[in-house]
Design an enzyme around this catalytic site. Structure first.
Site, short mmCIF file in Angstrom:
data_model
loop_
_atom_site.label_atom_id
_atom_site.label_comp_id
_atom_site.label_asym_id
_atom_site.label_seq_id
_atom_site.Cartn_x
_atom_site.Cartn_y
_atom_site.Cartn_z
N SER A 21 0.85 -1.19 0.00
CA SER A 21 0.00 0.00 0.00
C SER A 21 0.89 1.24 0.00
O SER A 21 2.08 1.16 -0.30
CB SER A 21 -0.94 -0.04 1.21
OG SER A 21 -1.95 0.92 1.07
N ASN A 22 0.34 2.40 0.32
CA ASN A 22 1.12 3.64 0.32
C ASN A 22 0.62 4.56 1.42
O ASN A 22 -0.34 4.23 2.12
CB ASN A 22 1.07 4.30 -1.06
CG ASN A 22 -0.36 4.61 -1.45
OD1 ASN A 22 -1.01 5.44 -0.84
ND2 ASN A 22 -0.87 3.91 -2.46
N ARG A 23 1.25 5.73 1.54
CA ARG A 23 0.99 6.60 2.69
C ARG A 23 -0.21 7.52 2.53
O ARG A 23 -0.47 8.36 3.39
CB ARG A 23 2.23 7.47 2.94
CG ARG A 23 3.37 6.70 3.59
CD ARG A 23 4.65 7.53 3.59
NE ARG A 23 4.40 8.92 3.97
CZ ARG A 23 5.20 9.93 3.68
NH1 ARG A 23 6.29 9.72 3.00
NH2 ARG A 23 4.91 11.16 4.06
N SER A 24 -0.96 7.39 1.44
CA SER A 24 -2.09 8.32 1.24
C SER A 24 -3.06 8.27 2.42
O SER A 24 -3.48 7.20 2.86
CB SER A 24 -2.83 7.93 -0.04
OG SER A 24 -4.04 8.64 -0.11
N ALA A 88 -4.60 7.44 -4.43
CA ALA A 88 -3.25 6.95 -4.73
C ALA A 88 -3.39 5.46 -5.05
O ALA A 88 -3.14 4.60 -4.20
CB ALA A 88 -2.33 7.19 -3.55
#
Ligand code: C5P
Length: 216
Positions: A21-24, A88
């Site tokens: 996943s990502n930091r959004s 994102a």
């Protein structure tokens, strides 16, 4: 107008308990949804897994993976006027999802990744809704944002400069530059995401009205 707004990250499963996943944080997308509702627009908010409560008045569609977001967007854009792809969405996903938890071993391990479906690129070329993409860039912001505007077939690209760690992802503030198809650009200088969102909704509406054949 009817807005479809995507927000937050996606999660791409690796095995039953792990994901990419990502930091959004979803804050920018949620702020745009709130600003559009405040300006009396109808809003469908398609959200990846994030914490903020959805703005009152938005129709919330919760999704987890990029494939789920892709399907939710395809369904929601059938009768929308504006699509804002603020999410994102993962660019890659594991080639295979292990059915059981992958065991730890004392040797190198590599995960095969394949490109996730690009939601913007899969939209029809000829359509009667206005499309706004986001470009989060750490370098050569204008060059990359303009390239994405063209290759992703968007009407407008909103660029976040991630080289300043105090604004953008996870932060409550943002500063953006907006690039349009005709070559024009506009800046919204550093402010709360709420203020940036209100300004963005105004700019999006003004430009969408010029392009869409439907009258508002
Ligand atoms: O290529 P990149 O991920 O930087 O592009 C960002 C823009 O493309 C965002 O508007 C994002 O929502 C959208 N995107 C998409 N499908 C993907 C990845 C990103 O629509 N698989």
């Amino acid at each position: 107008m009817k807005f479809v707004i995507t927000a937050g990250p996606t999660r791409e499963p690796i095995d039953p308990i792990r994901f990419l996943s990502n930091r959004s944080s979803g804050k920018m997308g949620y702020a745009i949804a709130a600003a559009a509702i405040e300006a009396n627009h109808e809003v469908v908010l398609i959200s990846g897994p994030v914490n903020p409560p959805p703005p009152a008045g938005a129709k919330l569609v919760r999704v987890i993976t990029s494939d789920e977001m892709h399907e939710a967007v395809q369904a929601a854009v059938r009768d929308c006027d504006v699509l804002v792809m603020c999410a994102a969405v993962s660019d890659y996903k594991p080639a295979r999802v292990a059915e059981q938890k992958i065991k730890k071993r004392n040797e190198k391990f590599s995960l095969e990744l394949i490109p996730a479906r690009d939601i913007l690129k899969s939209l029809p070329q000829s359509r009667n809704f206005f499309v706004v993409g986001f470009a989060a860039e750490t370098n050569d912001v204008e060059e990359h944002a303009r390239a994405k505007l063209a290759t992703k077939n968007c009407d407008m690209m909103v660029a976040n400069d991630l080289s300043d760690p105090n604004i953008g992802m996870e932060s409550d503030e943002n500063a953006v530059t907006i690039f349009s198809r005709g070559g024009e650009s506009a800046k919204i200088s550093r402010a709360s995401k709420k203020t940036v969102a209100r300004e963005l909704v105004k700019i999006i509406c003004a430009n969408a009205k010029k392009v869409l054949t439907k009258k508002f």
